[in-house]
Design a protein around this motif. Structure first.
Motif, PDB file in Angstrom:
ATOM      1  N   ASP A 230      -4.627  -7.545   9.553  1.00 39.14           N
ATOM      2  CA  ASP A 230      -4.875  -7.550   8.128  1.00 39.14           C
ATOM      3  C   ASP A 230      -4.891  -6.212   7.482  1.00 39.14           C
ATOM      4  OD1 ASP A 230      -5.962  -8.885   5.602  1.00 39.14           O
ATOM      5  OD2 ASP A 230      -7.764  -7.487   6.102  1.00 39.14           O
ATOM      6  N   GLU A 231      -5.104  -5.142   8.365  1.00 37.18           N
ATOM      7  CA  GLU A 231      -5.271  -3.802   7.603  1.00 37.18           C
ATOM      8  C   GLU A 231      -3.797  -3.159   7.609  1.00 37.18           C
ATOM      9  OE1 GLU A 231      -8.280  -0.980   8.778  1.00 37.18           O
ATOM     10  OE2 GLU A 231      -9.590  -2.672   9.245  1.00 37.18           O
ATOM     11  N   ILE A 232      -2.910  -3.493   8.739  1.00 35.70           N
ATOM     12  CA  ILE A 232      -1.586  -3.010   8.565  1.00 35.70           C
ATOM     13  C   ILE A 232      -0.891  -3.468   7.401  1.00 35.70           C
ATOM     14  CG2 ILE A 232       0.506  -3.123   9.818  1.00 35.70           C
ATOM     15  CD1 ILE A 232      -1.154  -3.165  12.325  1.00 35.70           C
ATOM     16  N   ASN A 233      -1.033  -4.853   7.149  1.00 32.20           N
ATOM     17  CA  ASN A 233      -0.237  -5.198   5.950  1.00 32.20           C
ATOM     18  C   ASN A 233      -0.966  -5.033   4.716  1.00 32.20           C
ATOM     19  OD1 ASN A 233       1.739  -6.620   7.508  1.00 32.20           O
ATOM     20  ND2 ASN A 233       0.625  -8.433   7.785  1.00 32.20           N
ATOM     21  N   LYS A 234      -1.934  -4.161   4.768  1.00 24.90           N
ATOM     22  CA  LYS A 234      -2.430  -3.631   3.470  1.00 24.90           C
ATOM     23  C   LYS A 234      -2.115  -2.099   3.084  1.00 24.90           C
ATOM     24  CE  LYS A 234      -6.784  -6.209   3.155  1.00 24.90           C
ATOM     25  NZ  LYS A 234      -8.295  -6.041   3.252  1.00 24.90           N
ATOM     26  N   SER A 235      -1.206  -1.709   4.037  1.00 21.16           N
ATOM     27  CA  SER A 235      -0.743  -0.433   4.259  1.00 21.16           C
ATOM     28  C   SER A 235       0.303  -0.165   3.073  1.00 21.16           C
ATOM     29  CB  SER A 235      -0.019   0.170   5.189  1.00 21.16           C
ATOM     30  OG  SER A 235       1.064  -0.834   5.701  1.00 21.16           O
ATOM     31  N   GLY A 236       1.137  -1.090   2.607  1.00 21.18           N
ATOM     32  CA  GLY A 236       2.228  -0.993   1.471  1.00 21.18           C
ATOM     33  C   GLY A 236       3.464  -0.416   2.091  1.00 21.18           C
ATOM     34  N   ILE A 237       3.703  -0.178   3.475  1.00 22.53           N
ATOM     35  CA  ILE A 237       4.807   0.133   4.060  1.00 22.53           C
ATOM     36  C   ILE A 237       5.951  -0.896   3.879  1.00 22.53           C
ATOM     37  CG2 ILE A 237       6.014   0.723   6.127  1.00 22.53           C
ATOM     38  CD1 ILE A 237       3.167   1.551   7.301  1.00 22.53           C
ATOM     39  N   GLY A 238       5.669  -1.848   4.265  1.00 19.57           N
ATOM     40  CA  GLY A 238       6.782  -3.150   3.803  1.00 19.57           C
ATOM     41  C   GLY A 238       7.839  -3.030   4.567  1.00 19.57           C
ATOM     42  N   PRO A 239       8.673  -4.444   4.321  1.00 18.70           N
ATOM     43  CA  PRO A 239       9.932  -4.379   5.210  1.00 18.70           C
ATOM     44  C   PRO A 239      10.635  -3.007   5.155  1.00 18.70           C
ATOM     45  CG  PRO A 239       9.317  -6.208   4.038  1.00 18.70           C
ATOM     46  CD  PRO A 239       8.471  -5.443   3.479  1.00 18.70           C
ATOM     47  N   LEU A 240      11.280  -2.593   6.340  1.00 16.22           N
ATOM     48  CA  LEU A 240      12.027  -1.520   6.444  1.00 16.22           C
ATOM     49  C   LEU A 240      11.595  -0.322   5.660  1.00 16.22           C
ATOM     50  CD1 LEU A 240      15.684  -3.028   6.565  1.00 16.22           C
ATOM     51  CD2 LEU A 240      14.297  -2.507   8.414  1.00 16.22           C
TER      52      LEU A 240
END
Length: 281
Positions: A230-240
């Protein structure tokens, strides 16, 4: 009774596994990428995921590598204790299989014989071979090509027991955030906790073999996996690294007993092309 296997029988099997792993993403991975596409909210992230899916489908159809970096071959074998080997030494046969697969499959040769003098072996050997002895008379072989982008982003740290749950969580998140787009997200995050330095890094890599969407059987670690995802997918890094919601497909944690003074943690990242192929004898 012992079951006898000639090690030379492994050569064509491992050769085919090397090619299959580099050409074909399995249904579990493709479904995870399709689910990520549906969940992604960023237009750039969504477009990137669509390109990754199209690339994987074309690679499978044409039997071409899904990525130009066909990695260093990691071969994991679960060997039944009732198996008796004949023929050439096991490690030699395994490397013969890798050599055959990477040569026949026109897969990029990325292995240097010497890490400092940088001389290419020109056949992608030696591989990294891990063996486990298990009950029974079967042998399971898994080939996991590990590309440089994701492998270079792996981390290890000896925390102290006082760091506890929050310290472990902080280290894992820092490892992922520092990797950013370099590991070619959406990634699978393999985590090893406990053991010794060598054991921790090994179980972090073994964690990557677990199917996406399958959690640790221990509810405590299952909860930690979900919190981290959950926290990683809130980071905003996104695909590639293009920005977006889907930075990770899953977090897999494996743990092992450790010394009273230790709290070792390892993070091994796998790129969106979660390449692996298995066979059982």
């Amino acid at each position: 009774m012992l079951r006898t296997i000639n090690t030379e029988d492994l050569i064509p099997i491992i050769a085919n596994l090397c090619k299959d792993a580099c050409y074909h993403l399995n249904d579990n991975v493709m479904n995870a990428l399709e689910n990520a596409y549906e969940k992604e909210e960023s237009p750039y992230g969504k477009e990137t995921l669509l390109l990754l899916l199209d690339n994987a489908k074309l690679a499978s159809k044409e039997e071409m590598p899904v990525c130009h970096d066909t990695g260093m071959a990691v071969v994991m074998m679960e060997i039944g204790e009732q198996i008796s080997w004949i023929g050439k030494p096991l490690e030699e046969a395994v490397n013969d299989g890798v050599r055959k697969g990477y040569t026949e499959g026109y897969l990029r040769k990325s292995v240097y014989l010497d890490p400092l003098n940088r001389v290419n072996s020109n056949d992608n050997t030696p591989c990294v071979l891990h063996t486990d002895i298990i009950p029974g008379d079967k042998v399971k072989i898994t080939v996991m090509p590990k590309g440089g982008g994701s492998e270079n982003m792996g981390t290890f740290k000896n925390l102290v027991p006082a760091d506890g749950y929050e310290g472990v969580k902080k280290f894992i998140l820092e490892s992922v955030f520092n990797a950013g787009g370099k590991a070619c997200p959406p990634i699978v995050v393999g985590v090893g906790i406990g053991g010794t330095m060598d054991k921790t890094t090994l179980i972090a890599k073994q964690a990557l073999l677990r199917p996406i969407g399958v959690h640790n059987k221990n509810p405590f670690y299952e909860n930690l996996e979900k919190e981290l995802l959950d926290e990683i997918n809130k980071s905003g890094i996104g695909p590639l690294g293009m920005g977006g919601r889907m930075t990770a497909l899953d977090v897999h944690i494996e743990y092992y007993p450790c010394h009273i003074t230790s709290l070792p943690v390892a993070v091994n990242l796998q790129c969106h092309s979660v390449r692996q192929a298995s066979a059982e004898l």
